[in-house]
Design a protein around this motif. Sequence first.
Motif, PDB file in Angstrom:
ATOM      1  N   LYS A 243       0.819  -1.218   0.000  1.00  0.00           N
ATOM      2  CA  LYS A 243       0.000   0.000   0.000  1.00  0.00           C
ATOM      3  C   LYS A 243       0.855   1.271   0.000  1.00  0.00           C
ATOM      4  O   LYS A 243       0.551   2.235   0.679  1.00  0.00           O
ATOM      5  CB  LYS A 243      -0.954   0.011   1.181  1.00  0.00           C
ATOM      6  CG  LYS A 243      -2.002  -1.092   1.119  1.00  0.00           C
ATOM      7  CD  LYS A 243      -3.014  -0.928   2.222  1.00  0.00           C
ATOM      8  CE  LYS A 243      -4.040  -2.041   2.175  1.00  0.00           C
ATOM      9  NZ  LYS A 243      -5.011  -1.931   3.257  1.00  0.00           N
ATOM     10  N   GLY A 244       1.960   1.248  -0.740  1.00  0.00           N
ATOM     11  CA  GLY A 244       2.792   2.434  -0.884  1.00  0.00           C
ATOM     12  C   GLY A 244       3.788   2.672   0.239  1.00  0.00           C
ATOM     13  O   GLY A 244       4.407   3.731   0.316  1.00  0.00           O
ATOM     14  N   TYR A 245       3.954   1.696   1.117  1.00  0.00           N
ATOM     15  CA  TYR A 245       4.903   1.804   2.227  1.00  0.00           C
ATOM     16  C   TYR A 245       5.804   0.587   2.260  1.00  0.00           C
ATOM     17  O   TYR A 245       5.489  -0.462   1.707  1.00  0.00           O
ATOM     18  CB  TYR A 245       4.164   1.893   3.573  1.00  0.00           C
ATOM     19  CG  TYR A 245       3.345   3.141   3.721  1.00  0.00           C
ATOM     20  CD1 TYR A 245       3.934   4.339   4.094  1.00  0.00           C
ATOM     21  CD2 TYR A 245       1.981   3.123   3.470  1.00  0.00           C
ATOM     22  CE1 TYR A 245       3.180   5.502   4.234  1.00  0.00           C
ATOM     23  CE2 TYR A 245       1.221   4.276   3.600  1.00  0.00           C
ATOM     24  CZ  TYR A 245       1.827   5.456   3.987  1.00  0.00           C
ATOM     25  OH  TYR A 245       1.075   6.598   4.104  1.00  0.00           O
ATOM     26  N   THR A 246       6.927   0.743   2.953  1.00  0.00           N
ATOM     27  CA  THR A 246       7.782  -0.392   3.221  1.00  0.00           C
ATOM     28  C   THR A 246       7.884  -0.543   4.730  1.00  0.00           C
ATOM     29  O   THR A 246       7.562   0.387   5.480  1.00  0.00           O
ATOM     30  CB  THR A 246       9.164  -0.226   2.561  1.00  0.00           C
ATOM     31  OG1 THR A 246       9.886  -1.443   2.670  1.00  0.00           O
ATOM     32  CG2 THR A 246       9.953   0.906   3.161  1.00  0.00           C
ATOM     33  N   PHE A 247       8.281  -1.708   5.188  1.00  0.00           N
ATOM     34  CA  PHE A 247       8.302  -2.011   6.629  1.00  0.00           C
ATOM     35  C   PHE A 247       9.613  -2.674   6.989  1.00  0.00           C
ATOM     36  O   PHE A 247      10.170  -3.460   6.214  1.00  0.00           O
ATOM     37  CB  PHE A 247       7.138  -2.930   6.991  1.00  0.00           C
ATOM     38  CG  PHE A 247       5.799  -2.311   6.741  1.00  0.00           C
ATOM     39  CD1 PHE A 247       5.143  -1.631   7.743  1.00  0.00           C
ATOM     40  CD2 PHE A 247       5.205  -2.359   5.487  1.00  0.00           C
ATOM     41  CE1 PHE A 247       3.916  -1.018   7.509  1.00  0.00           C
ATOM     42  CE2 PHE A 247       3.989  -1.756   5.234  1.00  0.00           C
ATOM     43  CZ  PHE A 247       3.341  -1.092   6.260  1.00  0.00           C
ATOM     44  N   LYS A 248      10.107  -2.363   8.186  1.00  0.00           N
ATOM     45  CA  LYS A 248      11.332  -2.971   8.697  1.00  0.00           C
ATOM     46  C   LYS A 248      11.175  -3.224  10.171  1.00  0.00           C
ATOM     47  O   LYS A 248      10.484  -2.475  10.880  1.00  0.00           O
ATOM     48  CB  LYS A 248      12.529  -2.031   8.499  1.00  0.00           C
ATOM     49  CG  LYS A 248      12.821  -1.682   7.060  1.00  0.00           C
ATOM     50  CD  LYS A 248      13.950  -0.687   6.997  1.00  0.00           C
ATOM     51  CE  LYS A 248      14.125  -0.175   5.585  1.00  0.00           C
ATOM     52  NZ  LYS A 248      15.097   0.902   5.506  1.00  0.00           N
ATOM     53  N   TYR A 249      11.838  -4.295  10.656  1.00  0.00           N
ATOM     54  CA  TYR A 249      11.886  -4.519  12.088  1.00  0.00           C
ATOM     55  C   TYR A 249      12.736  -3.433  12.727  1.00  0.00           C
ATOM     56  O   TYR A 249      13.769  -3.031  12.182  1.00  0.00           O
ATOM     57  CB  TYR A 249      12.499  -5.879  12.398  1.00  0.00           C
ATOM     58  CG  TYR A 249      11.581  -7.041  12.082  1.00  0.00           C
ATOM     59  CD1 TYR A 249      10.415  -7.252  12.816  1.00  0.00           C
ATOM     60  CD2 TYR A 249      11.889  -7.935  11.086  1.00  0.00           C
ATOM     61  CE1 TYR A 249       9.575  -8.316  12.548  1.00  0.00           C
ATOM     62  CE2 TYR A 249      11.058  -9.006  10.790  1.00  0.00           C
ATOM     63  CZ  TYR A 249       9.900  -9.182  11.537  1.00  0.00           C
ATOM     64  OH  TYR A 249       9.074 -10.239  11.261  1.00  0.00           O
TER      65      TYR A 249
END
Length: 55
Positions: free
Chosen positions: A47-53
């Motif tokens: 949805k247009g975002y990236t994620f990281k721990y």
Amino acid sequence: MLEHPSRKVGQYTLDGKLVKIYDTVREARKDFSNVNKVLKGTATKCKGYTFKYMS
């Protein structure tokens, strides 16, 4: 069933700006159902975002 320690997850814009910090993956999944794929590396964004721990 094994209990895994909770890991914080950061939501980032595609240019790397931190938008929000979720306390758990489960919490992030409420807003972004495919967040696991991004965290595992099988997808680059959701949805247009990236994620990281968070460390």
